[in-house]
Design a protein around this motif. Structure first.
Motif: not given
Lengths: 104, 614
Positions: B27-28, B53-60, B64-66, B84, B93
């Motif tokens: 979750a983090e 800690p790569i980060g939470v992918p918040l994709v709408s 998404s492109e990174i 999820d 995730r």
């Protein structure tokens, strides 16, 4: 909780970078009270990204002393980003945005 | 549950063999699991990936492109998809990550080439119209210069003409970028071009920069415009010099390179095959990726204080593209730049031998009607079938009396091709004289195996009689026929009538003025339709046509084709603001046609007409 910092890591002037930047400023407008933002281009400052252990961009890093949080992506889902970072969002007139409410 | 059907081993297999990277994040945003593919995409070992800690992918939306940053500074464009889920009974995730850098690079290439295409069209359009106007300006200035005795006015006119000529140089450079410059491709050896330029290059670079040439042995030859190739090399050398203000080294290298399908697919704009590479490497300041993206655009320059025109690399780009080649730039700030030009290996040049001009020259064709008189049936059949093959209409006779009969009945016959020795009391020379008395203007070509005997003993040949000695090849016969048939218009007396098809009124007036000075009579048309109508009305009375390629109703080359269909040997001058190389190439076999690039001077026009014997 004033003076906190949102740091956005991007890579060059790509379309994704620019989108993420715009969304960051949008977030900054919504966050109450004021927050500072900082943008780091990992192409020109690779050492900063290395230090912070950035694996992918765009990464938004909320440098919180107890609970640092990171988000990957272009930050277009403003509401979920705010939720995750734990901010209450304000519209310009000061009305709070409820997390469940659809925001036009 | 469906997963119950799989054993743990099977699931592990699917995850480990998946081409997409699979990450499970808590979750983090801490990595809990990474499959082998994601290790590869991130360029990190599992132990350095898990727990980071790569980060939470918040994709709408769906994906998404990174950009993924590998250790050592390499970047990978990736597409991320997030679901999820739960992992060890905790919210988590599941992210799948796909490397799309290749697709992105191709998209970028396509975007870039369509941008260059658009800029090219714009540039060509401006240069084209500008050339029309410059022709009017320069032409009228020349008129005025000739007519004034006022010294001060003459100086002013000189200055104005000088400025207009500089403008013409500018439009020429723009056309070079837009790949519309008329090129004169020739078989050349890049090595000898580089070697021949070495002194000029060293002089350009100055004392502080050393030049080193690495020339490949057995280098293929290329078919390009030599002047433009030299200009391209010089432009690259100038850029190298300006990138090294405090000195350094420039390496000019040539090599045979085989570009494979993989390379062609990656670069999208180049066909696979054998190429000659010419590269210029400097140890200068280099360029950032942002600048690299723009360097070929006209007027883009990083040079300060008016040192650069911004047209150097544009010329290189335009020339190489127009020559069927490819140009590639590699640069890194602080490390220097390498520019590689790829030019296609010349066709039919397997051993880099001297070309045989005879072989490449096309046979001269024609549409006229010809009478062949020859007593030897084999020779007659050979000549007749050969000439039919070249497009001529052919009548045949075995001796003089039947030949005269045919001439009487066939008014379309324009040329008599006869053997000197004929049976039946009348030889070729007598037949020619008799035929010409029956039909004024009939042309005669006499052939004989013993040239120099009968004919020369009797003095010079009669006017309108030509000689071709036996044995002749079809090529030499075709050439001679063309030569003789095309000679017609030069003998016309009085003022020659010239048809001008040009939609620009000012330009038409300028052409009319220029030609009137030299005794030509002008018929003017502003469109294809008008020109065609005038052509039909005048038909045989026309000495030449001057046709602009850009006519309003239809392309000028269609008009050229129509005139040619009716009148194969009418002298035609094609004027063009673009002078596309392929247009010039299309007309290369038409010996009765000249292409004149705008702006042209009155003298150039008259010279072109005279060159076609009008």
């Amino acid at each position: 909780m004033s003076g906190f910092l949102l740091r956005l890591y991007i890579a060059g002037r790509s379309a994704i970078s620019q989108r993420a930047e715009q969304n960051l400023f949008q977030l900054q407008r919504l966050i109450e009270p004021d927050c500072k933002v900082e943008i780091i281009d990992v192409v020109t400052r690779p050492e900063l990204a290395e230090q912070a252990g950035i694996l992918a961009t765009p990464t938004l890093s909320y440098e919180h002393p107890e609970r640092p949080r990171r988000v990957i992506g272009d930050l277009s889902d403003t509401k979920r980003v705010l939720e995750f970072l734990g901010f209450r969002a304000q519209e310009k007139d000061g009305r709070a945005i409820e997390p469940k409410e659809k925001n036009a | 549950m469906a997963s119950a059907a799989f054993t743990e081993k099977e699931i592990r297999f699917l995850v480990e063999k998946n081409a997409d990277g699979i990450l499970v994040l808590d979750a983090e945003g801490i990595v809990l699991f990474a499959n082998p593919a994601s290790e590869q995409i991130f360029g990190r070992a599992p132990e350095s990936l898990i727990g980071s800690p790569i980060g939470v992918p918040l994709v709408s939306g769906d994906t998404s492109e990174i950009v993924i940053h590998k250790p050592g500074g390499k970047h990978v464009d990736a597409e991320i998809r997030v679901v999820d889920t739960y992992w060890d009974n905790r919210p988590a995730r599941l992210a799948s990550i796909r490397d799309i850098s290749r697709r992105k690079a191709q998209e970028e290439q396509l975007r870039h080439s369509s941008k260059m295409e658009a800029i090219g069209r714009l540039t060509a359009g401006i240069a084209h119209d500008f050339n029309n106007l410059l022709t009017v300006v320069l032409g009228n200035l020349e008129h005025a210069q000739r007519q004034t005795d006022d010294e001060r006015l003459a100086v002013a006119l000189d200055n104005a003409a000088h400025g207009a000529r500089l403008a013409a140089v500018l439009t020429e450079r723009l056309l070079a970028f837009a790949r519309k410059k008329p090129l004169e491709p020739k078989l050349v050896s890049p090595n000898s071009i580089v070697a021949g330029m070495s002194e000029l290059l060293q002089r350009t670079l100055g004392d502080t920069i050393n030049i080193r040439t690495v020339l490949a042995e057995d280098l293929h030859r290329v078919e390009v415009d030599q002047t433009e190739l030299e200009a391209a090399i010089l432009n690259l050398i100038v850029n190298a010099r300006d990138a090294m203000p405090s000195g350094g080294e420039v390496i000019v290298e040539t090599a045979n390179i085989e570009l494979d399908h993989a390379y062609a697919a990656r670069e999208t704009e180049i066909a696979p095959g054998p190429y000659v590479m010419i590269s210029v490497t400097d140890s200068g300041v280099g360029m950032s990726p942002e600048i690299l993206r723009q360097v070929f655009e006209p007027f883009f320059t990083t040079k300060e204080g008016g040192r650069g025109t911004g047209l150097g690399l544009s010329q290189v780009y335009g020339f190489v593209k127009q020559s069927g080649g490819h140009v590639k730039l590699y640069s890194e700030p602080g490390h220097g730049t390498i520019v590689k030009i790829y030019l296609p290996k010349a066709m039919g040049d397997p051993f880099s031998q001297e070309p045989s001009i005879e072989q490449t020259e096309p046979l001269s064709t024609g549409h006229e009607t010809i009478l062949i008189v020859e007593d030897d049936p084999d020779v007659r059949a050979y000549a007749a079938s050969g000439l039919r093959g070249l497009g001529y209409k052919v009548f045949e006779a075995g001796e003089a009396s039947s030949a005269l009969e045919i001439i009487e009945n066939e008014p379309t016959i324009q040329l008599l091709f006869t053997d000197l020795g004929l049976p039946g009391g009348m030889d070729g020379k007598a037949l020619a004289a008799c035929a010409q008395s029956m039909r004024e203007g009939l042309k005669v070509l006499i052939t004989t195996a013993y040239a120099g005997s009968a004919l020369v003993h009797e003095g010079r040949l009669d006017p309108g009689v030509d000689l071709l000695s036996k044995p002749f090849t079809l090529g030499s016969l075709g050439r001679r026929l063309r030569e003789i048939l095309d000679r017609r218009s030069s003998r016309k007396a009085g003022s020659a009538r010239v048809l001008v098809a040009e939609d620009e009124v000012l330009l038409r007036m300028f052409i009319a003025d220029s030609l009137a000075d030299h005794g030509y009579e002008l018929e003017q048309a502003g469109s294809c339709a008008e020109a065609m109508a005038k052509f039909r009305a005048l038909s045989g009375d026309l000495a030449a046509a001057i046709i602009d390629l850009g006519l309003p109703d239809r392309p000028g080359d269609e008009l050229v084709a129509e005139l040619r269909a009716v009148s194969p040997d009418l002298p035609i001058i094609v004027t063009t603001g673009l002078s596309q190389a392929d247009v010039a190439a299309r007309y290369v076999r038409d010996r009765r046609l000249r292409v004149l690039g705008k702006p042209f001077s009155p003298q150039a026009l008259v010279d072109a007409l005279r060159g076609l014997v009008v």
